[in-house]
Design a protein around this motif. Structure first.
Motif, PDB file in Angstrom:
ATOM      1  N   GLN A  37     -68.330  40.223  64.543  1.00  0.00           N
ATOM      2  CA  GLN A  37     -68.982  39.255  63.652  1.00  0.00           C
ATOM      3  C   GLN A  37     -68.677  37.828  64.126  1.00  0.00           C
ATOM      4  OE1 GLN A  37     -67.440  39.613  59.700  1.00  0.00           O
ATOM      5  NE2 GLN A  37     -69.398  39.092  58.741  1.00  0.00           N
ATOM      6  N   GLY A  38     -69.689  36.965  64.058  1.00  0.00           N
ATOM      7  CA  GLY A  38     -69.519  35.613  64.587  1.00  0.00           C
ATOM      8  C   GLY A  38     -68.807  34.673  63.646  1.00  0.00           C
ATOM      9  N   ASN A 174     -79.272  34.062  68.645  1.00  0.00           N
ATOM     10  CA  ASN A 174     -78.359  35.150  68.303  1.00  0.00           C
ATOM     11  C   ASN A 174     -79.193  36.420  68.225  1.00  0.00           C
ATOM     12  OD1 ASN A 174     -76.362  36.777  67.274  1.00  0.00           O
ATOM     13  ND2 ASN A 174     -76.281  35.797  65.256  1.00  0.00           N
ATOM     14  N   TYR A 205     -77.207  27.147  65.629  1.00  0.00           N
ATOM     15  CA  TYR A 205     -76.298  26.842  66.753  1.00  0.00           C
ATOM     16  C   TYR A 205     -76.742  25.589  67.507  1.00  0.00           C
ATOM     17  CZ  TYR A 205     -74.858  31.606  65.716  1.00  0.00           C
ATOM     18  OH  TYR A 205     -74.425  32.734  65.064  1.00  0.00           O
ATOM     19  N   LYS A 236     -71.298  26.930  61.267  1.00  0.00           N
ATOM     20  CA  LYS A 236     -71.170  27.072  62.730  1.00  0.00           C
ATOM     21  C   LYS A 236     -70.607  25.791  63.325  1.00  0.00           C
ATOM     22  CE  LYS A 236     -73.332  30.651  61.960  1.00  0.00           C
ATOM     23  NZ  LYS A 236     -72.695  31.926  62.021  1.00  0.00           N
TER      24      LYS A 236
HETATM   25  N1  GLN Z   1     -74.277  35.512  61.971  1.00  0.00           N
HETATM   26  C1  GLN Z   1     -73.019  36.150  62.176  1.00  0.00           C
HETATM   27  C2  GLN Z   1     -73.081  36.935  63.473  1.00  0.00           C
HETATM   28  O1  GLN Z   1     -74.076  36.963  64.124  1.00  0.00           O
HETATM   29  C3  GLN Z   1     -72.675  37.074  61.069  1.00  0.00           C
HETATM   30  C4  GLN Z   1     -73.112  36.670  59.715  1.00  0.00           C
HETATM   31  C5  GLN Z   1     -72.968  37.815  58.757  1.00  0.00           C
HETATM   32  O2  GLN Z   1     -72.043  38.578  58.816  1.00  0.00           O
HETATM   33  N2  GLN Z   1     -73.918  37.937  57.915  1.00  0.00           N
HETATM   34  O3  GLN Z   1     -72.132  37.556  63.846  1.00  0.00           O
END
Ligand code: GLN
Ligand code: PMP
Length: 385
Positions: A37-38, A174, A205, A236
């Protein structure tokens, strides 16, 4: 246990729990290093935390105006003008939202109805398609191909027809870490000319772009801007994804419709955090240096896994690095990431969930928004496979 006994009709019958939640839970279960997870594993600027606390103590604890506090909207208008040469009216063209996820969901709800078509470029962020489905719209897919995930806009144009209401773009992208160039924007502008199609541009981003690339915002293209809803996220940019605050910009006539839905889906966003962001926006270094900060992390991670058997794809923006694991295994990407998390101790995100038909190209995504020591530990494990 008590349960609902009526006739339950799911509005999303084929949707399960998101891949981010699933893999993060697996990472926690196995105590794996979480590159899935980001989100950063380091803190946001301590000053920002102090600012939130200051504004709580100052009594900024009640509802903010529906579209957000004016000082924040004004600061955002100034920032957008300096970056993209676009003059936005903070009164009518900017709304503060509970993160980008909500901005996307409200934008789709406000404009998409039964049988309206929305063009999505896959692999695509996982929230777009369910939001369209909830509104009875139809997602129409264009598939970008690895390794560079370039877009043939002429082929996108072939998907457009009278029912096309919206196109969703995402740059930096992404999960692929690709970015759109000036030529992409110009071609997009050309194919949209003379249509009523709304452009929904996910730019969370925007400050994380590497090497010679420059972020291409729809806000910098007047002809695109007049039909665009642009989605941004503070999470972000300021390393606080858990605060869930973002903002949406759009021309007044689109924003009016957006706000009609927003006021009943949220009304307003957490007040002291808005005041904190309004103050921190006086420090442009915090966002203008973000690309260099993450480029260093990308380079550190790439260098650390150079000796591994993964084949790395280009990462031109975002804080993600995609890797082809086919030299290592021929399992599906779902199986491979489960194995990687539970047996090797490094969690990553498979790319197949980002495709309508769960296409499996044996590619997984690592998040490098982590301390160098975390990246090093993960890389050491990845190099042993
Ligand atoms: N956008 C984040 C990702 O790509 C995760 C966001 C989420 O968990 N909803 O990892
Ligand atoms: N769009 C994209 C492309 C994302 O990667 C994310 C989250 N990482 C979001 C939207 C959602 O952002 P937020 O956390 O602000 O809701």
């Amino acid at each position: 246990m008590a349960h609902f006994e009526g006739n339950l009709i799911s509005k999303l019958p084929n949707t399960g729990t998101t891949i981010f939640t699933t893999i993060s839970a697996l990472a926690n279960k196995h105590n794996a290093i979480n590159l899935s997870q980001g989100f950063p594993d380091f803190s946001c600027a301590p000053e920002l935390i102090e600012l939130v606390s200051k504004h709580m103590k100052l009594g900024h604890n009640q509802y903010s105006p529906m579209a957000g506090i004016m000082p924040l909207r004004e600061k955002l208008a100034e920032k957008i003008e300096s970056l993209y040469k676009a003059k936005l009216n903070p009164e009518t063209e900017i709304t503060i939202t509970a993160g980008a996820t909500q901005g996307l969901s409200i934008a789709i709800s406000a404009f998409i109805g039964e049988d309206d078509e929305v063009i999505i470029l896959e692999p695509a962020y996982d929230s777009y398609s369910p939001c369209i489905q909830l509104n009875k719209g139809r997602a129409i897919y264009y598939t970008m191909q690895a390794p560079d995930f370039a877009i043939n806009w002429g082929n996108v144009q072939k998907l457009m027809n009278q029912r096309t209401k919206m196109i969703i773009i995402n740059t930096p992208h992404n999960p692929t870490a690709s970015v759109l160039g000036k030529k992409d924007m110009e071609k997009l502008q050309r194919i949209l000319e003379g249509t009523d199609i709304i452009l929904l541009s996910d730019e969370v981003y925007e400050h994380i772009v590497f090497d010679d690339n420059e972020h291409q915002s729809v806000l910098a293209y007047p002809e695109l801007r007049k039909r665009s809803i642009c989605i941004s996220s503070f999470g972000k940019t300021y390393h606080n994804t858990g605060w869930k605050v973002g903002y949406v910009t759009a021309p007044e006539n689109l924003m009016t419709e957006f706000r009609k839905v927003f006021q009943f889906g949220m009304f307003s966003v957490v007040t002291p955090i808005q005041y904190a962001f309004a103050e921190i926006l006086d420090k442009p270094d915090l966002y203008s240096e973000l690309g260099a900060f993450y480029q260093k992390k990308r380079n550190f991670f790439v260098d650390a896994i150079k000796a591994s058997n993964f084949k790395l794809l280009p990462s031109n923006g975002t804080y993600f690095q995609c890797a082809d694991y086919s030299p290592i295994a021929d399992q599906s990407d779902m199986e491979f990431t489960r194995w990687l998390t539970s047996k090797i101790g490094v969690a990553a995100i498979p790319l197949s969930p980002f495709y309508r038909n769960k296409d499996d190209n044996h590619i997984i995504r690592f998040c490098f928004a982590k301390k160098d020591e975390t990246l090093k530990k993960a890389a050491d494990l990845l190099c042993k496979i």
